[in-house]
Design a protein around this motif. Structure first.
Motif, PDB file in Angstrom:
ATOM      1  N   ALA A 258       0.832  -1.208   0.000  1.00 33.78           N
ATOM      2  CA  ALA A 258       0.000   0.000   0.000  1.00 33.78           C
ATOM      3  C   ALA A 258       0.866   1.258   0.000  1.00 33.78           C
ATOM      4  CB  ALA A 258      -0.939  -0.009   1.206  1.00 33.78           C
ATOM      5  N   GLU A 259       1.911   1.260   0.803  1.00 34.73           N
ATOM      6  CA  GLU A 259       2.832   2.401   0.846  1.00 34.73           C
ATOM      7  C   GLU A 259       3.635   2.511  -0.443  1.00 34.73           C
ATOM      8  OE1 GLU A 259       6.602   4.048   3.554  1.00 34.73           O
ATOM      9  OE2 GLU A 259       5.519   2.218   4.107  1.00 34.73           O
ATOM     10  N   LEU A 260       4.059   1.367  -0.987  1.00 39.95           N
ATOM     11  CA  LEU A 260       4.856   1.350  -2.207  1.00 39.95           C
ATOM     12  C   LEU A 260       4.106   1.973  -3.374  1.00 39.95           C
ATOM     13  CD1 LEU A 260       7.293   0.313  -3.942  1.00 39.95           C
ATOM     14  CD2 LEU A 260       6.054  -1.855  -4.143  1.00 39.95           C
ATOM     15  N   PHE A 261       2.811   1.647  -3.498  1.00 42.85           N
ATOM     16  CA  PHE A 261       2.054   2.085  -4.679  1.00 42.85           C
ATOM     17  C   PHE A 261       1.235   3.351  -4.437  1.00 42.85           C
ATOM     18  CE2 PHE A 261       2.596  -2.523  -5.529  1.00 42.85           C
ATOM     19  CZ  PHE A 261       3.263  -2.412  -6.741  1.00 42.85           C
ATOM     20  N   ALA A 262       1.295   3.918  -3.246  1.00 43.79           N
ATOM     21  CA  ALA A 262       0.504   5.114  -2.955  1.00 43.79           C
ATOM     22  C   ALA A 262       0.882   6.286  -3.862  1.00 43.79           C
ATOM     23  CB  ALA A 262       0.661   5.504  -1.486  1.00 43.79           C
TER      24      ALA A 262
END
Length: 815
Positions: free
Chosen positions: A146-150
């Protein structure tokens, strides 16, 4: 909304290269600027990939940054169906990035990427990541996804036609819904040169089914392709065969004249075979390479690098190089055998020159007379700009189960929120609540019949109502086994020093003993021993066998099939064919009848004390194989004593001890009801389909830490579970998924049903005193194709010789 112009650094770079920004490239940039998703359909060489990346390049232009630091995090995902294409795109993107001076980091990620680099990419991602659907799905299974693709702004899907309609497309559709939930403003772009049904692809690309949010961009017309069909020098087009080896001397002359020639084959077996034949003819020792999916990563990269540097005069390849690879110095593309579809041919032809303003030159090499007709039909379709393609179908339940497990690996999930996310894709908009609950039950316990076994308990709903993993080890096991492509059982081919050449089928390797020889990776190899999952070999100068790869037969598209049928019915058009092909058709028309659209021709004739019936179905090899099984079963029930059958894309030949006086009862549409179900349930088809869906869904694991199961072990495991489910839970989720595969993919049942419906209205049954000219090509495959179990193999091997004599007899009549 006012559209910002392209940054001057980019327009200056185009101008410095003597290029202009094409209308479709500008349109793709404008669509992004106005917040639209976009589907680009443009000819090969039109700069599609650059068009897809223009908004990304613009975001990193110095004039747009205006002194600010470039954005951190992952900005753009590029999704490719092939690892080779991703590496090629990386190489081609580096030129504008370096020459313009853009502060962009670009990396690739696939199954070949080292594990330390994969780990670093999750913590410190590049700005542009080039990957595949499978690798993207695995990335989404990590807690940090989730953090990677935010920060994700854009997804570019290249060669979307190559996989969107299959299970890889299902997986990507699910991944896109996940990405959209992490980055709601993310824009999607898809690129292709060969879409027969672009509106369907717009709908597939649209999030939440909002097709109005997807701009359709059509590229400028390029120079028409220059396609010719090669004919034998002073000889006749062969009756049978599909390799086109008669053309080796002429192809070698073509290679000698050109700087670089790319030679496509339809199977890996044929790639090795043609390579060996060309090398035998290579008196000048020209550098000729080979490329296919079974070769090792090192072997493929070595060949790809040599082609990029212009060091090879010719390369023999399969579909592993069909898509998008930009080698502009290729002078000519050669297609060995029939192309099986106009879109596939157009894609392969586009590998030559790879420039919009220059014609791509291609040579088609038909293996037999039917393939000459198919090549002519494909050439006509390309000349007319007609494309074909597969239709979309509901997404697979096995793929959905794999995706749910990936989401669970990333962290706890709410089932209704995830269902809403999943339904936002075209592929899974159909999923109702009862289906969803079955999927959850399967992922959680394996289903009713398997829930007593702890190893199938992977997720559980906790007291707060969210689903989570039952144990962290399940995440590692998922990442080891996740994927969509279920290869045939394979073993590594290695030298004694451990160097890998690639893989061959396990069943092929099992038949080899020390001292046996075979050809692979362009080498003659001698077997030293089999060690676990490794086949240890050494190079040799002895004569070699050829490895046979199963499951790679390309289907004849319905579009091309209809064109060939229309061609046969157009007697006035036969004059454009070579004399021997024209005379072949005229003799058929005089002695029997011709197949035609909406009419099924069936011929019966005696030969060598047996009775043959040939059905000219034009529904493809898969469907004809299924029909052969069903017809012989009905013949047995009627006491006609069938002995066997052979099939090709155009026809089915069945023989037995008694004649078929009326084929209509054998072809009634109800053959696809109870008899089809009974046959499939008792055949290998459903078991094979079940093995694949069991692996894809994660029920059966191929890989364990430090150890990989053999194909036999996987088959044994899936067969045990299949028998349990068939007996106790026939409506199990995976049984449903296996049936869907068996119907749609393995048997081409939809096409077969349409043909039988037409046949019920008009069958033309012709009784002859001997083999007809049109029947010779399929009958000449007797003894070359595998025969169904229980056939009289010994008698048929003798029959092959007399059928060859019959072919020669027909040839003499024609003359």
């Amino acid at each position: 909304m006012t559209i910002s112009p392209l940054p001057h650094e980019i327009t200056d770079w185009f101008r410095g290269r003597g290029w202009r920004i094409r209308d479709h490239q500008q349109a793709m940039f404008d669509a992004s600027e106005t917040g639209q998703h976009a589907l680009l359909v443009a000819d090969t060489g039109a700069g599609k990939t650059l068009a897809g990346f223009l908004p990304t390049l613009a975001d990193f232009a110095p004039s747009r940054l205006a002194g600010a630091q470039p954005p951190e995090g992952l900005h753009t995902l590029y999704i490719s169906p092939l690892k080779a294409l991703a590496h090629d795109v990386q190489r081609n993107l580096l030129a504008p990035v370096e020459e313009i001076g853009l502060p962009l980091r670009i990396e690739t990620r696939s199954g070949d990427t080292p594990s330390d680099r994969k780990k670093r990419q999750r913590g410190r991602p590049p700005h542009i990541l080039l990957t595949t659907p499978e690798s993207l799905s695995l990335l989404l299974s990590y807690p940090e996804s989730a953090e990677l693709f935010a920060s994700l702004k854009r997804v570019v899907i290249d060669e979307v036609h190559a996989f969107a309609t299959g299970k890889r497309g299902d997986l990507l559709a699910l991944s896109l819904t996940r990405l959209q939930s992490f980055a709601p403003n993310m824009k999607r772009a898809a690129l292709s040169a060969t879409l027969g049904n672009p509106e369907s692809f717009r709908e597939w690309l649209a999030p939440w089914g909002d097709i109005d949010k997807v701009t359709m961009v059509v590229g400028e017309d390029g120079a028409p392709a220059d396609v010719e069909i090669l004919l034998p020098d002073g000889q006749r087009v062969p009756w049978g065969g599909h390799a086109g080896t008669w053309a080796i001397p002429q192809i070698y002359e073509e290679i000698s004249r050109n700087q670089t020639t790319l030679i496509f084959t339809n199977t890996r077996f044929l790639a090795e075979f043609i390579f060996q034949k060309l090398w035998d003819a290579n008196e000048d020792l020209l550098p000729i390479g080979i490329h296919h999916g079974s070769l090792s990563r090192e072997a493929r990269r070595k060949v790809e690098g040599a082609m990029a540097r212009g060091e090879l005069r010719a390369l023999v390849a399969t579909s592993s190089l069909d898509l998008g690879v930009d080698w502009g110095d290729i002078d000519c593309v050669v297609q060995m055998g029939a192309p099986k579809g106009s879109s596939r041919l157009l894609q392969r032809v586009g590998r030559a020159n790879h420039r919009l303003d220059q014609s791509s030159r291609a040579i088609l090499v038909p293996g037999n007379r039917f393939e000459f007709l198919e090549a002519s039909a494909a050439k006509d379709a390309v000349d007319e700009g007609q494309r074909d393609g597969e239709d979309f179908r509901p997404g697979g339940l096995d793929v959905l189960a794999q995706h749910v497990m990936a989401c669970a690996c990333a962290g706890p999930f709410d089932e209704q929120a995830l269902l809403a996310e999943i339904r936002s894709s075209l592929s899974y908009a159909w999923v109702e609540e009862d289906v969803w609950q079955n999927v959850l039950r399967f992922v959680a316990t394996g289903g009713y019949s398997l829930e007593a076994y702890d190893r199938f308990r992977r997720i559980v709903r906790d007291r707060s109502g969210v689903w989570r993993l039952t144990h962290p080890d399940h995440a590692a096991r998922h990442r080891l086994n996740a994927g969509i492509i279920v290869d045939s059982e394979m073993v590594q081919v290695r030298f004694r020093n451990g160097r890998s050449l690639g893989k061959v089928e396990e069943r092929f390797a099992a038949a080899l003993s020390a001292g046996d020889t075979f050809a692979f990776a362009g080498l003659s190899l001698e077997v030293e021993r089999v060690k676990g999952l490794d086949l240890i070999v050494k190079a040799t100068t002895k004569a070699a066998m050829i490895p046979s790869y199963g499951g790679l037969r390309l289907p004849l598209t319905a579009h091309l099939s209809a064109r060939v049928l229309a061609m046969l019915d157009d007697r006035a058009g036969w004059g454009r064919f070579p004399d021997d092909v024209r005379e072949w058709l005229e003799m058929q028309d005089w002695r029997s009848s011709m197949p035609a659209p909406g009419r099924l021709l069936v011929e019966s004739f005696p030969h060598a004390q047996m009775h043959y019936t040939v059905y000219y179905t034009f529904v493809g090899w898969n469907a004809n194989q299924s029909l052969g099984m069903l017809i012989t079963k009905r013949m047995e029930e009627q006491g006609l004593q069938p002995l066997g059958f052979v099939a090709n894309d155009y026809s089915l030949a069945v023989w037995g001890l008694k004649p078929v006086s009326d084929p209509a009862p054998l072809l009634s549409p109800d053959i696809l009801a109870d008899e089809f179900v009974e046959w499939v349930e008792n055949s290998y088809l459903l078991r094979r389909a079940f093995r694949e869906v069991a692996v894809i869904s994660g029920l059966v694991e191929r890989q364990q830490p430090g150890k990989r199961k053999t194909g036999r072990q996987v088959t044994f495991s899936t067969d045990l579970i299949y028998d349990v489910l068939r007996k106790y839970e026939p409506d199990h989720l995976l049984m449903q998924a296996a049936w869907a595969d068996a119907r749609a993919r393995m048997t081409d049942i939809g096409r077969l049903g349409d043909m039988l419906d037409s046949a019920a209205e008009q069958i033309v049954h012709v009784t002859l005193d001997r083999v007809s000219p049109l029947a010779v090509p399929v009958l000449m495959t007797i003894g070359r194709e595998s025969l169904p179990q229980g056939s009289a193999e010994d008698a048929l091997m003798l029959e092959a010789e007399s059928l060859a004599e019959a072919a020669m007899h027909v040839d003499r009549i024609v003359e």
